[in-house]
Write an enzyme that holds these catalytic residues in place. Structure first.
Site, short mmCIF file in Angstrom:
data_model
loop_
_atom_site.label_atom_id
_atom_site.label_comp_id
_atom_site.label_asym_id
_atom_site.label_seq_id
_atom_site.Cartn_x
_atom_site.Cartn_y
_atom_site.Cartn_z
N PRO A 90 0.83 -1.22 0.00
CA PRO A 90 0.00 0.00 0.00
C PRO A 90 0.85 1.26 0.00
CG PRO A 90 0.04 -0.99 2.19
CD PRO A 90 0.81 -1.91 1.29
N THR A 91 0.20 2.41 -0.16
CA THR A 91 0.92 3.68 -0.06
C THR A 91 1.30 3.91 1.40
OG1 THR A 91 -0.39 4.50 -1.90
CG2 THR A 91 0.74 6.15 -0.57
N GLU A 158 1.39 -7.96 -12.84
CA GLU A 158 0.08 -8.49 -13.21
C GLU A 158 -0.77 -7.39 -13.83
OE1 GLU A 158 -1.04 -11.75 -13.16
OE2 GLU A 158 -2.31 -10.52 -14.41
N ALA A 161 -7.56 -7.12 -14.41
CA ALA A 161 -8.46 -6.14 -13.80
C ALA A 161 -9.50 -6.90 -12.99
CB ALA A 161 -9.13 -5.28 -14.87
N ASN A 221 -0.54 1.58 -15.90
CA ASN A 221 -1.65 2.01 -15.05
C ASN A 221 -1.82 3.53 -15.08
OD1 ASN A 221 -2.76 -0.38 -14.28
ND2 ASN A 221 -1.69 -0.52 -12.34
N ALA A 222 -0.71 4.26 -15.16
CA ALA A 222 -0.80 5.72 -15.22
C ALA A 222 -1.50 6.15 -16.52
CB ALA A 222 0.60 6.34 -15.14
N CYS A 273 -4.99 0.00 -7.32
CA CYS A 273 -3.77 0.21 -8.12
C CYS A 273 -3.56 1.62 -8.66
CB CYS A 273 -3.75 -0.77 -9.28
SG CYS A 273 -3.35 -2.43 -8.74
N PHE A 335 -15.69 -0.25 -6.17
CA PHE A 335 -15.00 0.74 -7.01
C PHE A 335 -15.32 0.55 -8.49
CE2 PHE A 335 -11.33 -1.07 -9.28
CZ PHE A 335 -11.23 -2.33 -8.72
N LYS A 336 -15.89 -0.62 -8.82
CA LYS A 336 -16.38 -0.88 -10.17
C LYS A 336 -17.34 -2.06 -10.06
CE LYS A 336 -13.47 -3.46 -12.80
NZ LYS A 336 -12.21 -3.93 -13.43
C1 UDX Z 1 -1.49 -6.89 -3.91
C2 UDX Z 1 -1.01 -5.47 -3.98
O1 UDX Z 1 -2.01 -4.63 -3.42
C3 UDX Z 1 -0.74 -5.01 -5.36
O2 UDX Z 1 0.01 -3.82 -5.32
C4 UDX Z 1 0.08 -5.97 -6.10
O3 UDX Z 1 0.13 -5.61 -7.43
C5 UDX Z 1 -0.38 -7.39 -5.93
O4 UDX Z 1 -0.62 -7.70 -4.57
P1 UDX Z 1 -3.93 -7.78 -3.90
O5 UDX Z 1 -3.73 -9.21 -4.22
O6 UDX Z 1 -5.13 -7.07 -4.41
O7 UDX Z 1 -2.77 -6.93 -4.50
O8 UDX Z 1 -3.74 -7.52 -2.34
P2 UDX Z 1 -4.51 -8.23 -1.15
O9 UDX Z 1 -5.82 -8.74 -1.61
O10 UDX Z 1 -4.40 -7.29 -0.01
O11 UDX Z 1 -3.63 -9.52 -0.87
C6 UDX Z 1 -2.39 -9.54 -0.25
C7 UDX Z 1 -2.32 -10.78 0.63
O12 UDX Z 1 -0.99 -10.91 1.13
C8 UDX Z 1 -3.25 -10.75 1.84
O13 UDX Z 1 -4.08 -11.88 1.83
C9 UDX Z 1 -2.30 -10.77 3.04
O14 UDX Z 1 -2.80 -11.50 4.14
C10 UDX Z 1 -1.06 -11.41 2.44
N1 UDX Z 1 0.20 -11.09 3.14
C11 UDX Z 1 0.49 -9.82 3.43
C12 UDX Z 1 1.06 -12.12 3.48
O15 UDX Z 1 0.78 -13.30 3.26
N2 UDX Z 1 2.24 -11.80 4.11
C13 UDX Z 1 2.57 -10.52 4.45
O16 UDX Z 1 3.64 -10.28 5.04
C14 UDX Z 1 1.67 -9.49 4.08
C1 UDX Z 2 -6.47 -1.83 -13.18
C2 UDX Z 2 -5.87 -2.15 -14.56
O1 UDX Z 2 -6.90 -2.13 -15.55
C3 UDX Z 2 -5.17 -3.49 -14.54
O2 UDX Z 2 -4.54 -3.74 -15.78
C4 UDX Z 2 -4.16 -3.51 -13.41
O3 UDX Z 2 -3.54 -4.78 -13.31
C5 UDX Z 2 -4.80 -3.15 -12.09
O4 UDX Z 2 -5.47 -1.90 -12.19
P1 UDX Z 2 -8.69 -2.52 -11.88
O5 UDX Z 2 -8.28 -1.47 -10.90
O6 UDX Z 2 -9.10 -3.84 -11.37
O7 UDX Z 2 -7.50 -2.77 -12.93
O8 UDX Z 2 -9.95 -1.96 -12.72
P2 UDX Z 2 -10.16 -1.07 -14.03
O9 UDX Z 2 -11.16 -1.75 -14.86
O10 UDX Z 2 -8.90 -0.68 -14.66
O11 UDX Z 2 -10.89 0.22 -13.43
C6 UDX Z 2 -10.24 1.11 -12.55
C7 UDX Z 2 -11.14 2.25 -12.18
O12 UDX Z 2 -11.35 3.12 -13.30
C8 UDX Z 2 -12.54 1.83 -11.72
O13 UDX Z 2 -12.93 2.61 -10.61
C9 UDX Z 2 -13.41 2.10 -12.91
O14 UDX Z 2 -14.74 2.36 -12.57
C10 UDX Z 2 -12.74 3.34 -13.49
N1 UDX Z 2 -13.00 3.51 -14.94
C11 UDX Z 2 -12.50 2.63 -15.84
C12 UDX Z 2 -13.73 4.60 -15.38
O15 UDX Z 2 -14.19 5.43 -14.57
N2 UDX Z 2 -13.94 4.77 -16.73
C13 UDX Z 2 -13.46 3.89 -17.64
O16 UDX Z 2 -13.68 4.11 -18.83
C14 UDX Z 2 -12.72 2.79 -17.19
#
Ligand code: UDX
Ligand code: UDX
Length: 456
Positions: A90-91, A158, A161, A221-222, A273, A335-336
């Site tokens: 996280p941030t 990764e 989405a 992503n940006a 993200c 968020f979506k």
């Molecule tokens: C995470 C990050 O948020 C993202 O930036 C990255 O691209 C991929 O990993 P996500 O899978 O969505 O994405 O996160 P989250 O659902 O929070 O899963 C992380 C898992 O790691 C949690 O289940 C947490 O319990 C686990 N974890 C965390 C460990 O097993 N060991 C640790 O020390 C910290």
């Molecule tokens: C994003 C990237 O798409 C994915 O490639 C990366 O690995 C993780 O981040 P995600 O965050 O799961 O995936 O969802 P995404 O479908 O990209 O949407 C992100 C946010 O943008 C959502 O809140 C969505 O509602 C919003 N969005 C997207 C818009 O408001 N308008 C659009 O046209 C598209």
């Protein structure tokens, strides 16, 4: 050939990714380890702790065959030849770079855990999105920690989405693998290429240096977030000029150089993200003395903030400059659509603002009500949660659509309208519904970036 894969972190990324790898590589033993035993138990029971279309089926294919979930991280490390790290990054909320830089403590702890427990040469694959050059830091930790074993660090960002994770993993636009230019780096890269090549066409598997891979993820992503902020900026102009953002998006998107995806105006982007990765990029630029570049990317986040604030300001203005005591039904908190995830959801700030105006906010969502409760746990007054959208709208002055759930397209809006206060307001934060139809029913309709339909 790799026979034993481990993924540390059974979250939105780790769980689905490993389920798909296990499905396509029945001869490879895939273990997913997580420090959270409840999460592990849910995965291991075949009932994943996250909602994602097709996920349960994908896990079901391999669970008990070559896919296993465990909370014994150390033991799993001992048995693995290739370890994906997918823990959260996280941030930072404290110290230097707070609010911008990534909090790398879980990543580093995991790296040190690998270092302590590995028994053989190990390929470590970074899956978590990380600031550029993290792999190098990890490499140093490994190289300085033990001389008896060889660790090779790869970056394999990764791109899935949420809501379409399984489809994205099954047929990705591209798989990106970054590895060192050394012979051992190239050999490790090839091992990972061979795994993905079981189901991904070879030409879609892109290999680069590690830093390019890390930066590509942040930049991709940006770019995506920038498109959302760009169309949202256009939506504000539309509202002032009478233009329709749907028409403008259609025209812009017809240019093949631009393309028609990701041009939906709305209440702003959310998710774990986009904001985090842009802030990482901004921090990286600042560290490198590239202040103008940092400012450039920062405006993508500023515009997103503006869009959320603008939405609430407009609600207040058209509802006669006061929301105090008025019930507002919020349709959708995720968020979506198609996810229960509420991380960084625009609904969080919008609902907080509405509650601060002393409105009674009644939130409904088909998957994210628990997440909504957690996200708003500290809001003492003014928010309630209701699984039934019709009940949420009972006695309401306004309905606000904040997530584009398909089921909200087919609600009986005549029924919704009949139980609301008059005048009834409809704020379509996702341009999900036909404003003409809602207006015919009697609503005063305020879509995003499209002309209002109102009798006021
Ligand atoms: C995470 C990050 O948020 C993202 O930036 C990255 O691209 C991929 O990993 P996500 O899978 O969505 O994405 O996160 P989250 O659902 O929070 O899963 C992380 C898992 O790691 C949690 O289940 C947490 O319990 C686990 N974890 C965390 C460990 O097993 N060991 C640790 O020390 C910290
Ligand atoms: C994003 C990237 O798409 C994915 O490639 C990366 O690995 C993780 O981040 P995600 O965050 O799961 O995936 O969802 P995404 O479908 O990209 O949407 C992100 C946010 O943008 C959502 O809140 C969505 O509602 C919003 N969005 C997207 C818009 O408001 N308008 C659009 O046209 C598209």
């Amino acid at each position: 050939m790799i026979n034993r894969i481990l993924c540390i972190g059974a979250g939105y990324v780790g769980g689905p990714t490993m389920a798909v790898i296990a499905k396509h590589c029945p001869d490879v033993h895939v273990v997913v380890a997580d420090i959270n035993p409840e999460r592990v138990a849910a995965w291991q029971s075949g009932n994943p702790p996250i909602y994602e279309p097709g996920l349960r089926e994908a896990v079901g294919v391999s669970l008990g065959r070559n896919l296993q979930f465990t909370s014994d991280v150390e033991r799993a490390i001992r048995d693995a030849e290739m370890i994906f790290v997918s823990v959260n990054t996280p941030t930072k909320t404290f110290g230097q770079g707070a609010g911008r830089a990534a909090d790398l403590q879980y990543w580093e702890k995991t790296a040190r855990n690998i270092l302590r427990n590995a028994r053989g040469p190990t390929i470590v694959v970074e899956k978590s999105t990380l600031p550029v050059r993290t792999a190098e830091a990890m490499d140093r930790i490994f190289k300085n920690g033990r001389s008896d074993l060889h660790f090779e660090v790869l970056s394999n960002p990764e791109f899935l989405a949420e809501g379409t994770a399984i489809a994205d993993l099954e047929s990705p636009d591209r798989v990106l693998i970054g590895g060192a230019e050394t012979p051992s780096g190239q050999a490790a890269t090839q091992e990972l290429v061979d795994i993905y090549a079981r189901w991904v066409p070879r030409e879609r598997i892109l290999t680069t240096g590690i830093w390019s891979a890390e930066l590509s993820k942040l930049a991709a992503n940006a770019f995506l977030a920038q498109r959302v902020s760009s169309i949202n900026a256009v939506s504000a102009i539309c509202e002032q000029t009478g233009a329709d953002v749907l028409d403008v998006a259609r025209v812009i998107g017809a240019d093949q150089r631009i393309g028609d995806q990701f041009l939906r105006a709305g209440v702003g982007f959310g998710g774990s993200c986009f904001q985090k990765d842009i802030l990482n990029l901004v921090y990286l630029c600042e560290q490198a003395g590239l202040h103008d570049v940092a400012r450039y990317w920062e405006t993508v986040v500023t515009m997103n903030q503006y869009q959320k604030e603008r939405f609430v300001r407009r609600m207040i203005r058209v509802m006669f400059n006061t929301l105090a005591g008025k019930r507002i039904a919020v349709l959708g908190f995720a968020f979506k659509a198609n996810t229960g995830d509420t991380r960084e959801s625009p609904a969080i700030e919008i609902c907080r603002e509405l509650a601060a105006e002393q409105a009674h906010v009644c939130i409904t969502d088909p998957q994210a009500l628990d997440g909504a409760r957690r996200a708003l746990a500290d809001v003492e007054h003014g928010v309630t949660f209701e699984p039934d959208p019709y009940k949420a709208a009972e006695g309401a002055h306004a309905v606000a659509v904040l997530t584009e759930w398909p089921e909200y397209r087919t609600l009986d809006y005549q029924r919704v309208y009949s139980r609301m206060e008059r005048p009834a307001f409809f704020f379509d934060g996702r341009n999900l519904l036909d404003p003409e139809e809602l207006h015919r029913i009697g609503f005063n309709v305020y879509p995003i970036g499209r002309p209002d339909r109102t009798d006021l």
